[in-house]
Design an enzyme around this catalytic site. Structure first.
Site, PDB file in Angstrom:
ATOM      1  N   ASP A 161      -7.314  -0.978   3.228  1.00 41.36           N
ATOM      2  CA  ASP A 161      -7.716  -0.966   2.080  1.00 41.36           C
ATOM      3  C   ASP A 161      -8.452  -2.217   1.589  1.00 41.36           C
ATOM      4  OD1 ASP A 161      -7.954  -0.281  -0.772  1.00 41.36           O
ATOM      5  OD2 ASP A 161      -6.295  -1.464  -1.279  1.00 41.36           O
ATOM      6  N   ASP A 192      -1.913  -1.977  -0.111  1.00 42.80           N
ATOM      7  CA  ASP A 192      -0.904  -2.422  -1.023  1.00 42.80           C
ATOM      8  C   ASP A 192      -0.489  -1.516  -1.677  1.00 42.80           C
ATOM      9  OD1 ASP A 192      -2.998  -1.623  -2.591  1.00 42.80           O
ATOM     10  OD2 ASP A 192      -3.504  -3.449  -3.747  1.00 42.80           O
ATOM     11  N   ASP A 234      -2.615   4.071  -2.165  1.00 42.71           N
ATOM     12  CA  ASP A 234      -2.598   4.464  -0.715  1.00 42.71           C
ATOM     13  C   ASP A 234      -1.703   4.895  -0.169  1.00 42.71           C
ATOM     14  OD1 ASP A 234      -4.984   2.543  -0.639  1.00 42.71           O
ATOM     15  OD2 ASP A 234      -3.744   1.028  -0.636  1.00 42.71           O
TER      16      ASP A 234
END
Length: 1196
Positions: A487, A848, A852
């Site tokens: 990410d 994080d 996700d």
């Protein structure tokens, strides 16, 4: 249709979902049950044990197939590659208990209304419901459709109008009681598993059953010492496992305990508002939300008022999220799909905290219960812990196959033993014992335990680095990773954003940048008002909280935030509305403040948020904030500057985060609640760009460089702007300066034109802007298809969606070089990870935890940088919030994988050394004594097994991976060659000792120092007598074989203890080195020490010194030949690559096949070309499909 379906024996549960299962109907048959009972008695409990290990066999033996409608037992089989079986009893729920209390009859309106699954499940006239409970979820038999359906949630087909009409006033008491009985309690009940249950489950493991068999056999042969040692080790192992499981069970129980005992306010249709325990809630109940800091006990749809919710438990980000009520529209579509906006913005999820409930127009905040119990978001999270997705890795399946090979070898040994001992006239009892002994020798009971020690040590080392693991098996998988997705925001770049400036615009285009660094306040105007009010910030305990971006933007205005007070009376402004006011020092602001009337919250899918505000003594306005491209598409074209694209590129190419702002005036007499998002978000006036600086984390660039140098692919998956992502990829080193970036744009089908896809080269050029030199991205046509240098594809979520739908045959080609994926929604992130897995990549995902969770769960290895409960979604959680954990994890994974191989090879060789030695001695109807076995098993192998795995991971990542499976040519050859070497050495020793001149002499004369104690034992070694406390045979063959086998076990440990390139060198493992030196020293001392008592205890015979030297020479020769083979053949990577080239071997991994194909394709990539979905070769093609976790990657 229902009748036909009900007569089917097979159906599918949860079709298309992660927990999809096939369900088969069976009916218990009395005679079969009786036969199985008799079999259980006559097999002394072995048959029930087999049925416990194989649930399907239990059903097939006791039942006969039948339709699901008639079944009293159902057999379930997962549809993944594991095909796991389980069985459940069909139970009945009787509504007769309610018939007396409420006068329920088969003709009652509540029973006859068949709109809902609950009503369709009730059988008439008996008023009963058939159901099964699978993984904590209840399924009822739908009589109308003839299938089992999940219960405990509102139906998906309901429209928003139906939800408001049917449930807006609450349920009647009768409806509540019926639903309560059928759906079950609203509890996430995780019982603390009793110790006896954990113990029995652990003890009934096939591994421990085999150990029990081995221990019983050893006790019968008076081999008490090792049997007791194995029992002690097993008790310690079982106790530790049971303790860990019990602790996990208690932790999970305490985590959900509070959920089941809260009190809520429920509004009934006739009974009004009443206090109720949350466990009595049912889908359809109307919740009244009052006060702040309320933990949601279920999933609920907000239908009136708004809420500010902390969803940290689900997303990993403790940032307040604003929830809006479900609008009452006339759309015939189901409520989840009636709007392009994310339906989750209307749902209050179970386990989240309602930090603020805001009623609309002085009414109460109301929500309809959507799901209860384990059907809820929190319930699903808990179920994912209770029933984790099984993990397949070829190492483990290869280990089982290898064990079966050892069992096959043992069977051959048993036949040989039976022949030898029967022909020699031994008693049947001894023959059986000797034959069974061969199994415990060929298949070492300690093998599975030895394989896990490497993983346990790796887990401990990771814990020291602040990396926590909830799935230790995945550590080995980390060693195979060859692609890692990252990410961007919060992972590659810093979490915090610094407001760099704003670029206002007017009719003449963009104005000069207003920098906040100067301390100069932004002049009053719509742009300042937008920055002050277009956000989702909330005031909690006198502190402003919310998204960091919103916080930075609001702080830049220096305005203040308050809640409207009781005496605050302004037309259309609800009580407790959020009000922002200019600070007292601010001048030239013509308004007293701004009241935020309504929010259309931000969602990743929409990439924007909108607010409706009321200026005190001024206009009613709507402000929008979001991704520049999206905001511009809602604006009047004439208000968007012509230089919009180039201006945006100036900032995105430098890695700035760019947000656009827009507004429109609204009519003051419109009621806010009546305004739909579609009406508000149209014909806006473009205001300007907000520029935020998002810096790379210090650790990002060196980590990415380390991964790239190790030939591990790095991919960026972000929700941010594409050009910002390209810049970050270049700055971080993910894309080097010499590499090209090719932008892929795909357009959806529109009208007559079919879907299209185009390729354009992204070039870096210099551009003079604002009086200074800036880099910006320029897309221009380049007519050069040369293959010089490598290239990377960059595309956004919209293009990825179009390619997946219309150009699936091109998708694998794009993914082979796809590096930058921007504007990706959480669902698209998961899909992308899955597509990479289909190409046979071993995929890691590092995020994080915010958006996700799905991708972290989908990846082979998910690494969460969040310490929130969302980290439950990923197997690994790093305490250090940067990507340094990724190479550490890969290094430890590689070390653990190599350790597993070393241990497997060692345990296989140890068992084969003993096996060869014992079978040779059986030829002479001889064997090793109990103390000889004990010395080898306990003093040598157990100590080596514990210490050999202590090597740490090598600090440098090399550009190749260790083998991913046991059945690879180098590993197999290593084992086979070493077995043959050991066999040859044992045979040479066995034959040579019989040819020695002193062999036929009296035993005491063969020794330089006569041993009277030994001489008394026997006179002729050629016809030995049975002697010694353990009943072993004392002979020269026995002595020779024992010394050769024992020292060979130490030699093999040294040979197989691999160091570089994946583990620290062996000499750094001080404990192991010390153990080996001590063991060798003790063995050589026994060999050369002529101590009669010691020899007698170990059932050894004294031999001439020359023969002892011969034994040392044989062992030294074996060591040198084995070391030479390992270093020059087995570990010679160049040799194996040469052999593969010689035989024309090519990897079968899909990504390797595609790489080869694309390297030979001169027309790829097709720069400056447009493909259409109706062109041949561009449509949907069934291109590739490989099960996740499989890899046919070339093993080197």
């Amino acid at each position: 249709m229902g009748d036909n379906c009900g007569k089917e024996q097979k159906a599918v549960l949860n079709e298309g979902q992660e927990n999809e299962m096939e369900i088969f109907g069976y009916r218990t048959q009395g005679c079969r049950k009786a036969l199985c009972f008799a079999g259980s008695i006559f097999s002394f409990g072995l048959l029930p044990l087999v049925f416990y290990w194989r649930p399907a066999w239990h059903v097939w033996a006791n039942c006969v197939p039948c339709s699901l409608q008639e079944a009293d037992i159902v057999l379930l089989r997962t549809t993944d590659e594991f095909q796991t079986y389980s069985w459940k009893k069909v139970t009945w729920i009787h509504l007769s208990t309610l018939s007396s209390a409420f006068g329920l009859t088969p003709g009652h309106p509540l029973i006859t209304d068949e709109d809902f699954v609950i009503n369709r499940a009730i059988q008439k006239p008996g008023l009963k419901v058939r159901c099964i409970k699978v993984q904590k979820i209840r399924y009822v038999w739908n009589n109308l459709e003839g299938q089992f359906q999940k219960i405990g949630s509102l139906e998906d087909w309901l429209t928003s109008t139906k939800i408001h009409l049917k449930f807006g006033s609450g349920l009647t008491r009768e409806e509540q009681e019926i639903r309560r009985l059928i759906c079950g309690p609203n509890t996430i009940d995780v019982e603390i598993t009793p110790i006896w249950k954990l113990l029995s489950k652990e003890v009934l493991n096939p591994f421990y059953v085999f150990q029990l068999f081995s221990v019983c056999l050893w006790f019968s042969e008076d081999y008490k010492e090792y049997a007791l040692a194995i029992i002690l080790m097993s008790i310690i192992s079982i106790s530790l496992t049971v303790y860990d499981l019990r602790q996990q069970s208690m932790k999970l129980h305490h985590l959900v305990e509070a959920h089941n005992s809260t009190t809520v306010s429920v509004c009934g249709r006739k009974s009004g508002v009443q206090e109720l325990e949350s466990r009595f809630l049912v889908p359809g109940d109307l919740l009244i939300l009052t006060g702040n800091k309320v933990q949601m006990p279920c999933d609920a749809i907000l239908i009136d008022g708004s809420c500010v919710v902390d969803e940290g438990m689900l997303t990993g980000e403790s940032i307040p999220v604003t929830k809006t009520p479900l609008p009452k529209t006339d759309s015939p579509l189901p409520w989840k799909t009636q709007s392009e906006a994310d339906y989750k913005r209307h749902i209050l999820f179970c386990g989240t905290e309602v930090v603020q409930a805001k009623p609309a127009c002085s009414r109460t905040v109301r929500a309809v219960v959507l799901q209860t119990g384990f059907n809820t978001a929190k319930g699903d999270l808990v179920r994912s812990i209770l029933y984790p997705k099984p993990m397949s890795f070829k190492l483990y399946r290869d280990a089982i196959r290898f064990l079966l090979c050892l069992v096959g070898t043992a069977t051959i040994g048993m036949v040989y033993t039976l022949c030898v001992y029967v022909l020699s006239g031994e008693s049947p009892e001894d023959v059986v014992k000797k034959a069974l002994d061969v199994i415990t020798i060929a298949v070492p009971p300690a093998l599975p335990a030895a394989l896990t020690t490497g993983v346990i040590y790796a887990q401990r080392r990771l814990k020291k680095r602040g990396i926590f693991c909830i799935s230790p098996q995945r550590i080995n998988v980390c060693g195979q990773l060859n692609l890692v997705c990252f990410d961007k925001t919060g992972t590659l770049t810093c979490d915090g954003l610094d407001l760099w400036g704003v670029v206002p615009c007017d009719r003449n285009g963009f104005q000069e940048v207003h920098s906040f660094a100067s301390g100069k306040a932004l002049p009053w105007g719509p742009l300042c008002a937008a920055m002050a009010s277009c956000h989702s910030l909330v005031l909690l305990n006198e502190t402003i909280q919310g998204d960091p971006l919103d916080l930075k933007m609001f702080e830049a205005t220096t305005w203040e935030m308050t809640a409207s007070e009781e005496d605050f009376h302004l037309k259309g402004v609800p009580a407790n509305a959020m009000v922002v006011k200019p600070c007292r020092t601010a001048s030239q602001v013509p308004v007293e403040g701004i009241a935020i009337l309504h929010q259309f919250p931000f969602s990743s899918a929409l990439q924007r948020m909108t607010v409706i505000i009321q200026e005190m003594g001024g206009d009613r306005l709507a402000f929008m904030k979001g991704a520049p491209e999206r905001v511009a598409s809602f604006c009047q074209p004439e208000t968007v500057p012509t230089s919009f694209v180039s201006e945006l590129q100036i900032y995105t190419t430098q890695g700035f985060r760019v947000i656009a702002l827009a507004y429109k005036k609204l009519e003051a007499d419109h009621h806010t609640a009546a305004l739909t998002r579609e009406k508000v978000e149209s014909n806006l006036v473009f205001l300007g760009l907000l520029i935020l600086e998002n810096r790379l984390k210090e650790e990002t660039k060196p980590v990415l460089e380390e991964l790239i140098s190790a030939r591990i692919r790095t991919v960026m998956i972000t929700g941010d702007n594409l050009q910002t992502a390209i810049t970050v990829a270049r700055k971080s080193g993910m894309v080097s300066e010499s590499q090209k970036v090719i932008l892929i744009e795909a357009e959806e089908t529109t009208g007559a034109s079919s879907a299209s896809i185009s390729w354009k080269l992204v070039e870096e050029q210099k551009h003079i802007a604002c009086g200074k030199q800036d880099n910006y991205i320029n897309i221009r046509e380049v007519y050069d298809n040369s293959k010089e240098g490598s290239y990377h594809f960059a595309l956004d979520g919209k293009s990825f969606q179009v390619i997946s739908r219309y150009f699936s045959s091109l998708l694998p080609k794009i993914l082979i070089n796809g590096t930058i994926f921007a504007r990706m929604s959480p669902g698209q992130k998961s899909s992308l990870v899955e597509e990479f897995q289909k190409l046979d990549y071993f995929v890691g995902m590092c995020g994080d935890g915010a958006n996700d969770c799905g991708a972290l769960k989908m990846a082979h290895v998910g690494i969460s940088l969040s310490e929130q409960e969302a980290s439950v979604a990923s197997p690994f959680t790093s305490k250090t919030p940067n990507i340094e954990c990724v190479p550490h994890l890969i290094k430890e994974g590689r070390a653990a994988l190599v350790t597993s191989f070393c241990m497997f090879k060692y345990m296989a060789l140890y068992s084969m050394i003993q096996y060869v030695g014992v079978l040779l001695l059986y030829w002479e109807t001889n064997s090793l004594s109990n103390y000889q076995f004990l010395f080898q098993d306990l003093a040598i192998t157990t100590l080596i097994g514990v210490t050999m795995n202590l090597n740490g991971a090598y600090p440098k990542l090399v550009p190749f991976r260790p083998a991913g499976r046991l059945i690879s040519p180098p590993l197999l050859l290593s084992v086979i060659l070493n077995i043959l070497l050991s066999l040859a050495m044992h045979i040479v020793g066995f034959v040579l000792v019989q040819k020695q001149p002193w062999y036929s002499m009296e035993l005491h004369s063969a020794c330089t120092v006569q041993n009277q104690n030994i001489s008394k034992l026997t006179i002729f070694p050629t016809a030995p007598e049975k002697t010694g406390a353990n009943g072993s045979y004392t002979s020269y063959e026995n002595t020779t074989i024992w010394f050769l086998g024992t020292i060979n076990c130490i030699i093999v440990a040294l040979i197989f203890s691999k160091g570089r390139p994946f583990r620290q060198p062996t000499y750094t493992n001080y404990v192991f080195v010390l153990v080996v030196i001590l063991q060798l020293g003790v063995c050589l001392f026994i060999l050369f020490a002529d101590i009669p008592d010691l020899y007698r205890r170990l059932d050894l015979l004294c031999t001439p010194v020359l023969w002892r030297v011969c034994i040392v020479i044989m062992l030294s020769s074996n060591f040198l030949v084995s070391l030479f083979m390992e270093e020059t053949i087995i570990e010679n990577r160049a040799l194996w690559i040469g052999i593969k080239r010689c035989f024309g071997y090519r990897s079968k991994s899909q990504y390797r096949v595609w790489q080869q194909s694309l390297a030979e394709d001169s027309s790829w990539p097709p720069l400056n070309q447009i493909f259409y979905s109706d062109m041949p070769g561009c449509g949907r093609v069934a291109s590739y499909s490989n099960p996740v976790f499989e890899s046919n990657e070339e093993q080197l």
